[in-house]
Every structure is written in structure tokens, then in C-alpha cells.
Scaffold this active site. Structure first.
Site, short mmCIF file in Angstrom:
data_model
loop_
_atom_site.label_atom_id
_atom_site.label_comp_id
_atom_site.label_asym_id
_atom_site.label_seq_id
_atom_site.Cartn_x
_atom_site.Cartn_y
_atom_site.Cartn_z
CG HIS A 76 -32.14 -31.48 17.29
ND1 HIS A 76 -31.10 -31.67 18.18
CD2 HIS A 76 -31.74 -30.48 16.46
CE1 HIS A 76 -30.13 -30.82 17.92
NE2 HIS A 76 -30.49 -30.09 16.87
N PRO A 77 -36.93 -32.21 16.09
CG PRO A 77 -38.61 -31.20 14.80
CD PRO A 77 -37.26 -30.94 15.43
#
Length: 549
Positions: free
Chosen positions: A465-466
């Protein structure tokens, strides 16, 4: 080639923007380096571990050695295919908590409070089984469904959460996120309902959108204005011109890289690589955030997990059933139950998330543990550690340098330990105790802070989930990269709309909020008034100041 708008990236936000701009009669060219999403590896939900580990569909990025995780290099999948990461992700759909968006607004993202974004969430959704039209969409392009929860382990997990004193929520994407309940997914009629299926393919049918396959090298900027995008097509540079605007939607890793290659970023860093500075924006590439998680695994007392299918014959049967009927285990991502809880009293809204899975197996699908078992993916939702994306060189073909700096803040350690201990308490409740033979991982022999910390250093993994690397804020904020209308500050005719612009990571998986960004940005691009603000008041635990549950 010429279009009104040139979008770089056919991912979650890019597909949504292409759809809305085409709907308004605008001509759009979408640049995508990856190819087709056809075939069962992407379209069959149960096959999710395959595309994110295939170079055909994934950029293949890895972090630099992470100093607080024993210098491990962690994989960082990003979609390189039509649909982007929505074509290779786990298909879990989480809007995020209402407080996430109020936090964004308080950080300078004016017009992005929960009251502002709820109408866009409703516009983009068709909810199957959600709370109702006051909270959920009924006719949007993105179909949101729930798994059948036929395996008894799913409901046992939800019941155990209730026995531990947590609420049950029937719709964590509706009024109340906090609690245990059914998980939602971007799956429709047994297929992955990616941004490509929901948005891009219908947009292509209008005749207003074309997809050009190519590798974006940089934004072409003339006299302070973006006029097009230089791509590599067949080994030769080629410029696609934009009549109105260029829009970057290439991911929180590639969008800041493209900005820096185009001369937009920290001046000193650009100078290191001999790139002329167009706009000195120190926030480009900074503020990198992610969710870190572990798999807490348990051996099962009864042979009811999915392990019985964890062999060549079992997988063949599931695949054949899905190919012939579109149904069966192949039509689910197997994440059908979940939970959102608060780690301690004084935390206003959930900061720990659970994905429950009725098999004990690695996310990459490479190893099943000890036969029949099950696991929960868990970790803190709002870590305080921050990292950065920087250039490796001025060569566009070089991968960016990705440093998350995971677990660099001391609070992240105490928060993670709390997640492990609270999880053990849940799995000790009668509903799950009937199924738990023993804890495989971390293992009950690990109890002290030091023992848990050592386990985390060895086993914590990215939840993929960058975000946050070109954060949204007010135009006078020196660390902001885009203003609240997604315009890149300091350059005309250039916008950025993807998870890069999140000021702070949202509570849960990022695909839903990324599509939201594309939906709302499209209205800003078209110069439309935003949708009318919503009046609904989300549920906050009334005892949050004094109680953990």
C-alpha cells in the site's frame, strides 16, 4: 498523436479519469507500459498470488535494504498491465475511515473531507449487499460484492471478535467501520472487477479514448507548461501532445520518478543527476508511507481449511470449475471476513486491520504451513515512519530508489506488539479456540517485547500500500506537490492524481481511495463544481477516550 488530455498510467485512478473525461466528450490518450489483462491469471479471483509475482504484469520493484528489518529487501509489486495494480491486487475494497479524509482536510487538502468525498464514493460504486443508498452507491461502474462465507472459519472469526468484546459491523464501508464483519471485494460475476473492467473498457467503447503502449520517459514542459509526454516506443523517443493537460497517474512510485525526470522535485537531488530544475518542489518523493503486516498463522484442529486444495489436482479442479461456470472457490479471493479495531483507549478510530484467510500460506502462494490451518494478516494502520522515493540516475529505464524506512519510529514497535497481543486474545475466544490447534507463527514461545521485536524484524512484510509521495496541500505549503485540485504546483497544464497525493495513508487497502482520487480529479479537470457535500455522520465509538473496545 494528439489528444485533449494525456494520462500516464492505465491504473486505478487513470482508468477512472479516462472514463469520466470520455463521458464528457473529451479526447483522451492513455499511456500504459504494460499489456493486456486477458486470461485466468488476472481474471480469476482465487489466482491472485500469480499476477503480482509475474514479471509480465508487475514492475518487479524492491526496496533498498531496510535498516530496521535486518536489512531485508522487501518486494513492492506495482501493476504493469491494463488496470494497473487493480489487476494484480488482492481485490479487497476498503474506502478508509471517515476520519482519514477529515485528517486530509486538516492537513491542507481543502475539499477532501469525508463530507466531500462520500458523494464520490457513492458515484463510483454499485454495492451488492452494503448498507443502503444513504451510505453506498447503487449504479456506479465499480461493482462491490461479498464472498459467500461458506467455510465455517469465517463466521467463527467474526464471532470470536464479538466474544472478545468488539462490535460487529454489517458494513465497514458504510456508517461504522469499527468491528468485525464480512469483507468486500472488487469481484463481479465471478471475475476480478478491476479498474480496467469497470472503467477503461467502457471508456474505449465511446471512441473518445485510445490506449498507447509505451514507456513514459518524461513530461515535455515548454515555457513552464506541460505540453505532452515523451515515450519510448520500439526503442525510439516519441512525443504524445496534450491539447489541454498532462495527467500523471503512474503510481506512488513511478509518478514522483516521472516528476523528477521532468525537472520537478528537490533541486539539490535533481542537480546530482544533471537534470535542469523546472520547479523546486522538495516534497516530490518524500512522505512515502505503507502498511506493514505479519501473518499470524494457526494450525487447525479440523480438516476444514483450504489446504485440501493445495495441490496440483485441487487447483486444477478449482480452475476448471471457474473456467466452465465462473463459480466455486475460484470466484473468491478468499478474504471474506475482516475486522477493524483500536489498539488502546484514546485512539479515536481503528488503527489495526484484520484480513482473515482460511489457509495458512504465504501471500506469494509459495508455501503452505503445517497442513490444515488458517491465518490473519494484521498490522498497524497509521505507522509514523516515513520514507522516500528518489532517482537512481537520470536514465528513465533505471528503477527508482525505494526506501520506506519501516519501523524507524519507536511508536511503530509498541503498536505492532499491541496488534499481536490483541490478536492472540481474539483467537483464544471460544469460537476460534474450537478450531485452533496451536499458534504456528509467531509461536506462543515468543512473549516478551524483545522476542516479538525480533520476530517482526525477520517476518514483517509490506501489505503493498505505498502512497503519499506527492502529497496534496495548499499552494503555499512548501512540502505540498499538488494543490487540492490535483494541479502540480509550479507547472501549468500538469496534474497528478493517484495514491501519491494522499497526505496520510488511509485506514485499509488503497484501491478504493485511489479510484476515488481519479473520480474527484476528473471533476476538477473538467472545471465542474464538486458534488454536493454529504450530511451523514459516521459512527465513532462513544467510549473511545476511556476504553479500547
Amino acid at each position: 498523436m494528439h489528444a485533449d488530455y494525456v494520462i500516464v498510467g492505465a491504473g486505478s485512478a487513470g482508468c477512472a479519469m479516462a472514463y469520466r473525461l470520455a463521458e464528457a466528450g473529451r479526447r483522451v490518450t492513455v499511456i500504459e507500459h504494460g499489456g493486456t489483462d486477458a486470461g485466468p491469471f488476472i481474471q480469476m479471483p482465487a489466482a491472485l498470488s500469480y499476477p503480482m509475482n509475474m514479471g509480465l504484469y508487475d514492475w518487479g520493484y524492491m526496496t533498498e535494504p531496510e535498516p530496521h528489518l535486518n536489512n531485508r529487501r522487501l518486494v513492492t509489486p506495482r501493476g504493469k498491465v491494463i488496470g494497473g495494480s487493480s489487476s494484480i491486487n488482492g481485490m479487497v475494497y476498503v474506502r478508509g475511515h471517515a476520519c482519514d479524509y477529515d485528517t486530509w482536510s486538516g492537513m491542507g487538502a481543502d475539499g477532501w473531507s469525508y463530507a466531500d468525498v462520500l458523494p464520490y464514493f457513492k458515484r463510483m460504486e454499485t454495492s451488492h449487499g452494503g448498507q443502503g443508498p444513504e451510505w453506498r452507491g447503487t449504479d456506479g461502474p465499480l461493482h462491490i460484492t461479498r464472498g459467500p462465507r461458506r467455510n465455517p472459519l469465517f463466521n467463527a472469526f467474526i464471532e470470536a471478535g464479538q466474544q472478545a468484546g468488539y462490535p460487529v459491523t454489517q458494513d465497514y464501508n458504510g456508517e461504522q467501520q469499527e468491528g468485525f464483519g464480512p469483507m468486500e471485494a472488487t469481484i463481479y460475476k465471478g471475475r476480478r472487477w478491476s479498474a480496467a473492467n469497470a472503467y477503461l473498457k467502457p471508456a474505449l467503447k465511446t471512441g473518445n479514448v485510445q490506449v498507447v503502449r509505451g514507456f513514459a520517459r518524461k513530461v515535455v514542459i515548454e515555457n513552464g507548461r506541460a505540453t505532452g509526454v515523451e515515450i519510448d516506443q520500439g526503442g525510439a523517443p516519441f512525443v504524445i501532445s496534450a491539447g489541454k493537460e498532462v495527467i500523471l497517474a503512474a503510481s506512488s512510485l513511478n509518478s514522483p520518478k516521472l516528476l523528477m525526470l521532468s525537472g520537478i522535485g528537490p533541486a539539490a537531488h535533481l542537480a546530482e543527476h544533471g537534470i535542469p530544475v523546472v520547479a523546486d518542489r522538495p516534497g516530490v518523493g518524500a512522505n512515502l508511507q505503507d502498511h506493514l503486516e505479519i501473518y499470524m498463522q494457526f494450525a487447525a484442529k479440523q480438516p476444514i481449511s483450504l489446504y485440501k486444495y493445495w495441490n496440483l489436482w485441487g487447483k486444477a479442479i478449482i480452475g476448471a470449475q471457474w473456467l466452465l461456470t465462473g463459480k466455486g472457490l475460484g470466484a473468491s479471493n478468499q478474504f471474506e471476513a475482516c475486522g477493524f479495531i483500536r489498539s488502546k483507549a484514546g485512539v479515536e478510530y481503528p488503527d489495526i486491520q484484520y484480513h482473515f484467510l482460511p489457509i495458512a500460506v504465504r501471500y506469494d502462494g509459495k508455501a503452505a504451513a503445517e497442513g490444515h490451518g488458517f491465518q490473519v494478516h494484521t498490522g498497524p494502520m497509521r505507522a509514523k515512519s516515513r520514507g522516500a522515493v528518489t532517482l537512481r540516475s537520470a536514465d528513465p529505464k533505471d528503477n527508482p530508489v525505494i526506501r520506506f524506512n519501516y519501523m524507524s519510529h519507536p511508536d511503530d514497535w509498541s503498536d505492532f506488539r499491541a496488534a499481536i497481543r490483541l490478536t492472540r486474545e481474539i483467537f483464544a475466544q471460544p469460537a476460534m479456540a474450537a478450531h485452533v490447534k496451536h499458534e504456528i507463527q509467531p509461536g506462543l514461545n515468543l512473549q516478551s517485547d524483545d522476542e516479538l521485536d525480533s520476530f517482526l524484524r525477520d517476518h514483517a512484510e509490506s501489505a503493498y500500500h505505498p502512497c503519499g509521495t506527492a502529497r496534496m496541500g495548499r499552494a503555499d505549503d512548501p512540502m505540498a506537490v499538488v494543490d487540492p485540485e490535483c494541479r502540480v504546483i509550479g507547472v501549468d497544464g500538469l496534474r497528478l492524481a493517484d495514491s501519491s497525493i494522499f497526505p496520510q495513508i488511509t485506514n485499509g487497502n488503497l484501491n478504493g481511495p485511489s479510484i476515488l482520487v481519479g473520480e474527484k480529479a476528473a471533476d476538477h479537470i473538467l472545471g465542474r463544481d464538486p458534488l454536493a457535500r454529504a450530511n451523514q455522520q459516521p459512527w465513532i465509538n462513544p467510549s473511545w477516550r476511556s476504553a479500547q473496545r
